[in-house]
Motif scaffolding. Structure first.
Motif, PDB file in Angstrom:
ATOM      1  N   PRO A 113      15.381   0.562  -3.362  1.00 18.75           N
ATOM      2  CA  PRO A 113      15.044   0.352  -4.766  1.00 18.75           C
ATOM      3  C   PRO A 113      13.840   1.187  -5.205  1.00 18.75           C
ATOM      4  O   PRO A 113      13.815   1.701  -6.328  1.00 18.75           O
ATOM      5  CB  PRO A 113      14.731  -1.136  -4.882  1.00 18.75           C
ATOM      6  CG  PRO A 113      14.890  -1.718  -3.555  1.00 18.75           C
ATOM      7  CD  PRO A 113      15.379  -0.693  -2.604  1.00 18.75           C
ATOM      8  N   LEU A 114      12.882   1.325  -4.322  1.00 22.91           N
ATOM      9  CA  LEU A 114      11.706   2.100  -4.707  1.00 22.91           C
ATOM     10  C   LEU A 114      12.075   3.547  -4.970  1.00 22.91           C
ATOM     11  O   LEU A 114      11.660   4.152  -5.962  1.00 22.91           O
ATOM     12  CB  LEU A 114      10.673   2.067  -3.578  1.00 22.91           C
ATOM     13  CG  LEU A 114       9.882   0.780  -3.483  1.00 22.91           C
ATOM     14  CD1 LEU A 114       8.875   0.883  -2.357  1.00 22.91           C
ATOM     15  CD2 LEU A 114       9.169   0.512  -4.798  1.00 22.91           C
TER      16      LEU A 114
ATOM     17  N   ASN B  95      10.555  10.544   2.243  1.00 28.07           N
ATOM     18  CA  ASN B  95      11.158  10.075   3.486  1.00 28.07           C
ATOM     19  C   ASN B  95      10.100   9.741   4.521  1.00 28.07           C
ATOM     20  O   ASN B  95      10.205   8.745   5.231  1.00 28.07           O
ATOM     21  CB  ASN B  95      12.091  11.141   4.053  1.00 28.07           C
ATOM     22  CG  ASN B  95      13.368  11.230   3.248  1.00 28.07           C
ATOM     23  OD1 ASN B  95      13.677  10.273   2.525  1.00 28.07           O
ATOM     24  ND2 ASN B  95      14.063  12.319   3.344  1.00 28.07           N
ATOM     25  N   LEU B  96       9.086  10.581   4.591  1.00 24.24           N
ATOM     26  CA  LEU B  96       8.029  10.376   5.578  1.00 24.24           C
ATOM     27  C   LEU B  96       7.370   9.023   5.371  1.00 24.24           C
ATOM     28  O   LEU B  96       7.224   8.227   6.307  1.00 24.24           O
ATOM     29  CB  LEU B  96       7.001  11.499   5.451  1.00 24.24           C
ATOM     30  CG  LEU B  96       5.938  11.492   6.530  1.00 24.24           C
ATOM     31  CD1 LEU B  96       6.541  11.912   7.860  1.00 24.24           C
ATOM     32  CD2 LEU B  96       4.782  12.415   6.163  1.00 24.24           C
ATOM     33  N   LEU B  97       7.018   8.747   4.109  1.00 18.66           N
ATOM     34  CA  LEU B  97       6.346   7.479   3.822  1.00 18.66           C
ATOM     35  C   LEU B  97       7.259   6.303   4.166  1.00 18.66           C
ATOM     36  O   LEU B  97       6.833   5.304   4.735  1.00 18.66           O
ATOM     37  CB  LEU B  97       5.952   7.414   2.342  1.00 18.66           C
ATOM     38  CG  LEU B  97       4.744   8.287   1.977  1.00 18.66           C
ATOM     39  CD1 LEU B  97       4.511   8.270   0.484  1.00 18.66           C
ATOM     40  CD2 LEU B  97       3.500   7.789   2.708  1.00 18.66           C
ATOM     41  N   ALA B  98       8.536   6.450   3.806  1.00 13.65           N
ATOM     42  CA  ALA B  98       9.470   5.361   4.046  1.00 13.65           C
ATOM     43  C   ALA B  98       9.624   5.092   5.548  1.00 13.65           C
ATOM     44  O   ALA B  98       9.766   3.949   5.972  1.00 13.65           O
ATOM     45  CB  ALA B  98      10.826   5.704   3.427  1.00 13.65           C
ATOM     46  N   GLN B  99       9.570   6.181   6.338  1.00 13.74           N
ATOM     47  CA  GLN B  99       9.793   5.989   7.769  1.00 13.74           C
ATOM     48  C   GLN B  99       8.541   5.530   8.510  1.00 13.74           C
ATOM     49  O   GLN B  99       8.632   5.043   9.627  1.00 13.74           O
ATOM     50  CB  GLN B  99      10.264   7.302   8.380  1.00 13.74           C
ATOM     51  CG  GLN B  99      11.390   7.941   7.598  1.00 13.74           C
ATOM     52  CD  GLN B  99      12.669   7.974   8.382  1.00 13.74           C
ATOM     53  OE1 GLN B  99      12.648   8.216   9.564  1.00 13.74           O
ATOM     54  NE2 GLN B  99      13.767   7.688   7.711  1.00 13.74           N
ATOM     55  N   MET B 100       7.403   5.752   7.856  1.00 13.54           N
ATOM     56  CA  MET B 100       6.176   5.375   8.546  1.00 13.54           C
ATOM     57  C   MET B 100       5.965   3.865   8.528  1.00 13.54           C
ATOM     58  O   MET B 100       5.359   3.303   9.452  1.00 13.54           O
ATOM     59  CB  MET B 100       4.973   6.071   7.926  1.00 13.54           C
ATOM     60  CG  MET B 100       4.612   7.321   8.729  1.00 13.54           C
ATOM     61  SD  MET B 100       3.431   8.311   7.877  1.00 13.54           S
ATOM     62  CE  MET B 100       2.037   7.208   7.793  1.00 13.54           C
TER      63      MET B 100
ATOM     64  N   ILE C 140       1.193   4.301  -2.866  1.00 12.53           N
ATOM     65  CA  ILE C 140       1.050   5.745  -2.671  1.00 12.53           C
ATOM     66  C   ILE C 140       2.252   6.485  -3.245  1.00 12.53           C
ATOM     67  O   ILE C 140       2.125   7.464  -3.966  1.00 12.53           O
ATOM     68  CB  ILE C 140       0.905   6.070  -1.159  1.00 12.53           C
ATOM     69  CG1 ILE C 140      -0.409   5.475  -0.638  1.00 12.53           C
ATOM     70  CG2 ILE C 140       0.928   7.574  -0.927  1.00 12.53           C
ATOM     71  CD1 ILE C 140      -0.574   5.583   0.854  1.00 12.53           C
ATOM     72  N   GLN C 141       3.437   5.935  -2.933  1.00 11.10           N
ATOM     73  CA  GLN C 141       4.659   6.584  -3.431  1.00 11.10           C
ATOM     74  C   GLN C 141       4.640   6.686  -4.948  1.00 11.10           C
ATOM     75  O   GLN C 141       5.056   7.673  -5.518  1.00 11.10           O
ATOM     76  CB  GLN C 141       5.891   5.792  -2.992  1.00 11.10           C
ATOM     77  CG  GLN C 141       6.346   6.164  -1.593  1.00 11.10           C
ATOM     78  CD  GLN C 141       7.536   5.339  -1.171  1.00 11.10           C
ATOM     79  OE1 GLN C 141       7.501   4.117  -1.313  1.00 11.10           O
ATOM     80  NE2 GLN C 141       8.546   5.983  -0.654  1.00 11.10           N
ATOM     81  N   PHE C 142       4.157   5.620  -5.587  1.00 12.55           N
ATOM     82  CA  PHE C 142       4.216   5.583  -7.041  1.00 12.55           C
ATOM     83  C   PHE C 142       3.189   6.464  -7.708  1.00 12.55           C
ATOM     84  O   PHE C 142       3.363   6.869  -8.849  1.00 12.55           O
ATOM     85  CB  PHE C 142       4.061   4.139  -7.534  1.00 12.55           C
ATOM     86  CG  PHE C 142       5.372   3.546  -7.859  1.00 12.55           C
ATOM     87  CD1 PHE C 142       5.842   3.576  -9.166  1.00 12.55           C
ATOM     88  CD2 PHE C 142       6.180   3.025  -6.873  1.00 12.55           C
ATOM     89  CE1 PHE C 142       7.074   3.072  -9.471  1.00 12.55           C
ATOM     90  CE2 PHE C 142       7.409   2.517  -7.164  1.00 12.55           C
ATOM     91  CZ  PHE C 142       7.866   2.525  -8.463  1.00 12.55           C
ATOM     92  N   ILE C 143       2.094   6.720  -7.030  1.00 15.10           N
ATOM     93  CA  ILE C 143       1.046   7.508  -7.669  1.00 15.10           C
ATOM     94  C   ILE C 143       1.221   8.999  -7.372  1.00 15.10           C
ATOM     95  O   ILE C 143       1.154   9.833  -8.266  1.00 15.10           O
ATOM     96  CB  ILE C 143      -0.343   7.024  -7.202  1.00 15.10           C
ATOM     97  CG1 ILE C 143      -0.560   5.607  -7.715  1.00 15.10           C
ATOM     98  CG2 ILE C 143      -1.438   7.940  -7.737  1.00 15.10           C
ATOM     99  CD1 ILE C 143      -1.651   4.868  -6.989  1.00 15.10           C
ATOM    100  N   VAL C 144       1.509   9.308  -6.103  1.00 10.28           N
ATOM    101  CA  VAL C 144       1.498  10.712  -5.705  1.00 10.28           C
ATOM    102  C   VAL C 144       2.736  11.456  -6.196  1.00 10.28           C
ATOM    103  O   VAL C 144       2.647  12.536  -6.775  1.00 10.28           O
ATOM    104  CB  VAL C 144       1.377  10.830  -4.171  1.00 10.28           C
ATOM    105  CG1 VAL C 144       1.458  12.292  -3.746  1.00 10.28           C
ATOM    106  CG2 VAL C 144       0.080  10.211  -3.722  1.00 10.28           C
TER     107      VAL C 144
ATOM    108  N   GLY D 297       0.819  -1.205   0.000  1.00  5.04           N
ATOM    109  CA  GLY D 297       0.000   0.000   0.000  1.00  5.04           C
ATOM    110  C   GLY D 297       0.853   1.256   0.000  1.00  5.04           C
ATOM    111  O   GLY D 297       0.637   2.188  -0.794  1.00  5.04           O
ATOM    112  N   VAL D 298       1.855   1.254   0.880  1.00  2.18           N
ATOM    113  CA  VAL D 298       2.719   2.425   0.954  1.00  2.18           C
ATOM    114  C   VAL D 298       3.432   2.642  -0.375  1.00  2.18           C
ATOM    115  O   VAL D 298       3.528   3.765  -0.890  1.00  2.18           O
ATOM    116  CB  VAL D 298       3.744   2.261   2.101  1.00  2.18           C
ATOM    117  CG1 VAL D 298       4.731   3.412   2.085  1.00  2.18           C
ATOM    118  CG2 VAL D 298       3.016   2.198   3.428  1.00  2.18           C
ATOM    119  N   VAL D 299       3.905   1.527  -0.963  1.00  5.60           N
ATOM    120  CA  VAL D 299       4.584   1.618  -2.260  1.00  5.60           C
ATOM    121  C   VAL D 299       3.655   2.245  -3.285  1.00  5.60           C
ATOM    122  O   VAL D 299       4.044   3.123  -4.069  1.00  5.60           O
ATOM    123  CB  VAL D 299       5.028   0.211  -2.715  1.00  5.60           C
ATOM    124  CG1 VAL D 299       5.511   0.253  -4.163  1.00  5.60           C
ATOM    125  CG2 VAL D 299       6.107  -0.312  -1.797  1.00  5.60           C
TER     126      VAL D 299
END
Lengths: 148, 895
Positions: free
Chosen positions: B323-324, B282-287, B203-207, B199-201
């Motif tokens: 990688p992401l 960074n925020l998403l990655a750390q969450m 979000i990263q890819f769309i936003v 899910g987090v991935v």
């Protein structure tokens, strides 16, 4: 032979006698000491004037061109200056000057000389004073010549 | 070039991309295993799950796969492995882990190198293609192309594209599969955690890509502005003379300042946006770890996930964000590079390029002979006015043709058309059977020469420039060394040319010379006949001789040195030159020259740098000269600060005479104050260096400060050996030592001949010595050799070290030396004075005997010397052929 002896020689020249010692030293430093063999020319009548010379050693003969060849009109000894009028008035050499014997002269470049005059008004005033004196002298000679 | 970057990359690097892709695939199982091992170490060895139920040994190196519950569970065993104890299992698994780390590292290394090489090769290919395109700009396009812009594009703008190419296909595949592997691994361990990570991935890819669109727009603006800046700087530098003449530096500074502000503004906006994106990333990655610890821990406590799995999942998750992130970066880079590529391709748009096939086979080289015929020849200027209107002529070649324009552009245009510089004409124009509109390239290069009004010179020697026109065809390849084969292989891979530069491209045959010496003689002959003999001789005197390449001449110069000395002595002029003597102080040379007693080969041993040179300083110390020189320096500084006080900085007196720069006067005051102090507050190291630099340039008879007495002279001479020894330590070779029997290659011929210093105190010394030197060289027949050395004279960028008439001469001789069938001279005589023109015309006439000379002259003063006069009245052309009587002209026309 150091710059101090040349400064001493310059001080003997009436034109330079009132000039500040460190200026005179600068003038000497920016000039070249040149040696001449007997008969070697300092400059030629009619050439553009590029320098004045102060005789440091030996003597120089002043020659004028005449239809019958060069004629010696005067002789200059130690501590006398020659060629200074032409660089101030920006006219060609009025006479030829050659070394009368093995001699040395301090060659004062025209540009250096004029640069210094522009830079140091007291130097310019000293020169003017000398030229005024010469003019006065010439006038006096003229008057006496007319009377005589 | 291909419109689409990806098509372009695929077309030229398909094979490499696929190989790298396969290696990436092969690396994945290893990567997976290295992810799985930590779980096994914790679970099986440390927690001892393999030794439950009293088992003494466990299987090691067994290959099996445990299926998760949602895939049916159970375990498939491929190989049972060895039976080992608990400690052995721990170490075994740990070392296995280490092994896979190494294997993964190796894979990464190989892939990176392969990608790098791929990118570099593609960049080389692109640069070369762009340069080839630049060589084909149409004359029209050349009016608007700025050289500095084209250079920026080929050099700078292609660079990021090249860097990207290696990653273009592989990066998404590699990172994508890596991320997918990690994700699948997590999924296999726990569906919920896997879904969370996914899910987090998502979000990263769309936003994030959406937020980056603005960045691209700004990036494009930045590229165009930077290129314009480069172009503008190039213009100003090229036009520096105008800037200085009109004193517009303020305006130029303001103009560039504005551009820099605009550029800053764009870049600043880019930064702001970039860091917002980074922050979000960074925020998403750390969450995510928060979810893992919270929910993973919850599952573990509930027993739905064992501790080993949790550790492995968290370890795997650590592998996921890089990688992401890189994948997202790649996407950003892709768009960025695509923009750049479009810009680059647009600059070299096809309507600005002459279309031709560089690799098409050349037709046989045929002489351009036969009558010059034209019918219905028309040409127009940029505003559509006729410049040549319906001209027709028939002139038997060879002929000397004189074009007169009478102030109009017709003559020059016709000259340019004949030389193929201008192809915008209609009608028919032929020489013999050759249609001038479709002349093959090689014929233009070999059979036609054109000398325009603006000579184009390249940096290099005079000789290189004169022979430039003979470098058309590559010579036969030489024997191929290993290095050469490697070069060829790379050239093949990147679409670069195979021709070698190590061989001499000069086509001696075309110049009609048997060897290089003969060619040099011919060049010197031509240079002499345009009146450059003295110039070339002077270049020779200022030139340098390599004793290895030219041992005979070097020896002769040493002989000439002897002769000059004898001659000066015989004429009673020995005092004019003070020769270099290893055992005597040369009073006419500087203190530095006396210490080095040779010519410095590097800038480190010249001027103030010498005072800073550590080895030189060491030598001074050893010779106990440091303090002496510091003392002399203080003496000089004292005199200078005294006599130059009050002289404003920038005054010519300073530049010409002072040892000290005007700006340093006050600094030296402080230095002098410190010199008197001992211990604290005394002179610093820098002070000492600055003081030492002063006497190094001192010459007693010139500066006359009375600083160097005989004792000091002896000391300085004695120090020579020390200086030389220390400077030459460890094979350093920075000084060409004065040797009476050898030539110093680093010094000009003039100095080598003199081997001493002129005594400037003697009236007219320089001139007398020059004359004596010239006489000696003439007696020894060395003038020609020196002129040959003069051919090595460097002409500077665009030939700026030559005068305009020298440049014009080079331009003409370059044309003459290739003996063209048709020589067109258009305005190239403008740089010569009226009296010189006659001589140059004589030269052109005699050199083109039997060939065709077409020359544009402003008036018809020289008309009688030509066979044919072509006179323009406006756009109308009249032809007068003096070789044939008028009736024969009509007869010829009737045939």
């Amino acid at each position: 032979m150091t710059i101090d002896t040349e400064v001493a020689a310059l001080r003997q020249v009436p034109m330079f006698k009132d000039i500040d010692p460190s200026r005179l030293k600068l003038l000497a430093f920016a000039s070249e000491r040149i040696q001449y063999k007997a008969g070697q020319r300092l400059f030629l009548q009619g050439d553009a004037a590029d320098a004045a010379y102060v005789i440091l050693e030996g003597r120089a003969d002043i020659l004028l061109k005449t239809p019958g060849g060069d004629v010696k009109v005067a002789e200059l000894g130690r501590n006398q200056i020659v060629g200074e009028m032409a660089i101030i008035s920006d006219t060609p050499r009025s006479a030829t000057v050659v070394a009368g014997e093995a001699s040395a002269a301090l060659r004062i470049d025209k540009r250096v000389f004029l640069d210094l005059l522009v830079q140091f008004p007291q130097m310019a005033i000293a020169i003017m004073r000398e030229i005024a004196r010469r003019l006065e002298r010439t006038n006096a000679q003229l008057v006496s010549a007319q009377r005589g | 070039m291909n419109k689409s970057l990806f098509k372009y990359i695929w077309r030229y690097s398909r094979r490499e991309q696929i190989i790298i892709f396969l290696v990436v695939l092969a690396s994945l199982p290893f990567y997976y295993v290295s992810l799985d091992l930590p779980r096994r170490i914790v679970n099986e060895a440390i927690q001892g799950r393999s030794f439950q139920n009293g088992q003494e040994t466990a299987s090691f190196l067994g290959i099996s796969l445990a299926w998760p519950g949602w895939l049916g569970g159970g375990e498939t065993t491929f190989w049972p492995g060895f039976q080992v104890g608990r400690l052995e299992l721990l170490f075994g698994l740990s070392f296995l882990f280490l092994f896979f780390v190494l294997v993964n590292g190796w894979f990464k290394y190989w892939i990176n190198v392969a990608k790098g090489a791929l990118g570099e090769r593609m960049m080389r290919r692109m640069r070369f293609e762009l340069f080839s395109l630049a060589l084909r700009f149409t004359p029209d396009a050349l009016r608007t192309v700025k050289s500095s812009e084209a250079a920026t594009i080929i050099k700078d703008e292609v660079e990021p594209i090249g860097g990207f190419i290696g990653d273009a296909f592989i990066q998404p595949v590699f990172l994508g599969t890596q991320a997918a592997t990690a994700l699948i691994f997590i999924l296999l361990q726990s569906v919920w955690l896997g879904l969370m990570a996914g899910g987090v991935v998502g979000i990263q890819f769309i936003v994030i890509p959406r937020m980056r669109r603005d960045l691209l727009r700004l990036g494009r603006m930045r590229q165009i502005e930077s290129r314009r800046l480069a172009g503008r700087i190039g213009e100003v530098i090229d036009g520096m003379e105008a800037v200085q003449v009109h004193d517009t530096a303020r305006w130029e500074r303001a103009e560039i300042g504005h551009r820099l502000f605009h550029l800053f503004d764009i870049r600043f906006r880019i930064y702001k946006r970039k860091f917002v994106v980074k922050f979000l990333n960074n925020l998403l990655a750390q969450m995510t770890p928060f979810f893992f610890y919270a929910f993973g821990g919850y599952f573990a406590l509930r027993g739905r996930l064992d501790i080993g799995q949790l550790v492995a999942v968290i370890a795997a998750y650590r592998e996921l964000p890089p990688p992401l992130k890189e994948l997202i970066d790649w996407d950003q880079q892709r768009l960025d590079v695509q923009v750049k590529y479009d810009q680059v391709v647009g600059y070299f748009a096809s309507d600005r390029i002459i279309h031709r096939d560089d690799d098409a086979p050349e037709p046989d080289d045929e002489p351009l002979v036969g009558p010059l015929r034209a019918s219905g020849l028309k040409a127009f200027d940029a505003y559509g006015n006729a410049v040549i209107d319906n001209a027709a002529f028939d002139i038997a070649l060879p002929a000397s043709i004189h074009l007169v324009g009478a102030g109009g552009p017709g003559a020059s245009t016709l000259a340019r058309i004949l030389a193929h510089r201008d192809t915008g004409f209609s009608g028919e124009l032929k020489i013999g059977d050759h249609d001038l509109a479709n002349l093959p390239r090689s014929a233009i290069g070999r059979r036609i020469a054109y000398a325009g009004s603006e000579p184009i010179l390249f940096p290099g020697s005079l000789r290189d420039n004169l022979l430039y026109g003979l470098k058309q065809n590559p010579p036969a390849p030489q024997e191929q060394t290993e290095e050469e084969l490697r070069r060829l292989l790379e050239a093949k891979r990147t679409g670069n040319p195979f021709e070698s530069l190590d061989v001499d491209w000069t086509d001696l045959g075309q110049a009609g010379a048997a060897n290089r010496d003969e060619l040099d003689d011919r060049l010197l002959d031509l240079l002499g006949r345009v009146g450059l003999e003295q110039d070339v001789y002077r270049f020779g005197l200022a030139g340098r001789i390599d004793p290895e390449r030219n041992p005979a001449l070097a020896e002769q110069i040493v002989d000439a040195r002897e002769r000059l000395r004898t001659k000066l002595e015989a004429d009673g002029m020995a005092d004019l030159v003070e020769p270099f003597d290893p055992d005597r102080y040369n009073t006419r040379a500087t203190v530095a020259e006396n210490l080095l007693f040779g010519v410095p080969k590097s800038r480190d041993l010249v001027g103030r740098a010498l005072a800073e040179h550590p080895r030189f300083r060491e030598a001074l110390g050893r010779a106990k000269l440091t303090d002496v020189l510091v003392g002399l320096g203080a003496e000089i500084a004292r005199t200078m600060t005294d006599i130059f006080r009050g002289v404003p900085s920038g005054h010519p007196l300073f530049d010409q005479f002072s040892f000290i720069h005007a700006d340093e006067l006050t600094e030296f005051d402080d230095v002098l104050k410190r010199v008197g102090v001992r211990g604290r507050g005394g002179p610093t190291r820098d002070d000492r260096t600055r003081l030492i630099a002063l006497p190094l340039a001192y010459i007693e008879p010139r500066h006359r400060l009375g600083l160097i007495d005989e004792a000091l002279q002896d000391k300085l001479v004695a120090a020579r050996a020390t200086v030389r020894e220390i400077l030459a330590r460890d094979g350093a070779d920075e000084i060409d030592v004065y040797d009476p029997d050898k030539i110093a290659m680093a010094a000009p011929v003039r100095d080598n001949l003199l081997f001493g210093r002129v005594n400037e105190s003697v009236a007219d010394a320089r001139e007398l010595v020059r004359v004596a030197g010239a006489e000696v060289l003439a007696e020894m027949n060395l003038k020609k050799d020196l002129e040959r050395v003069g051919l090595d004279h460097q002409v500077g960028p665009a030939g700026r070290l030559l005068t305009s008439s020298q440049r014009a001469s080079v331009n003409l001789i370059r044309c003459l030396v290739k003996r063209p069938d048709l020589l067109v001279v258009d305005g190239a005589l403008a740089a010569f004075g009226e009296e010189q023109v006659d001589g140059v015309l004589d030269l052109l006439m005699s050199e083109t005997e039997g060939r065709t000379l077409t020359i544009v002259l402003p008036n018809d003063h020289h008309a009688d010397r030509f066979d044919v006069t072509m006179q323009f009245e406006g756009a109308a052309l009249s032809v007068e052929d003096r070789r044939t009587a008028p009736e024969r002209v009509t007869a010829a026309a009737a045939e």
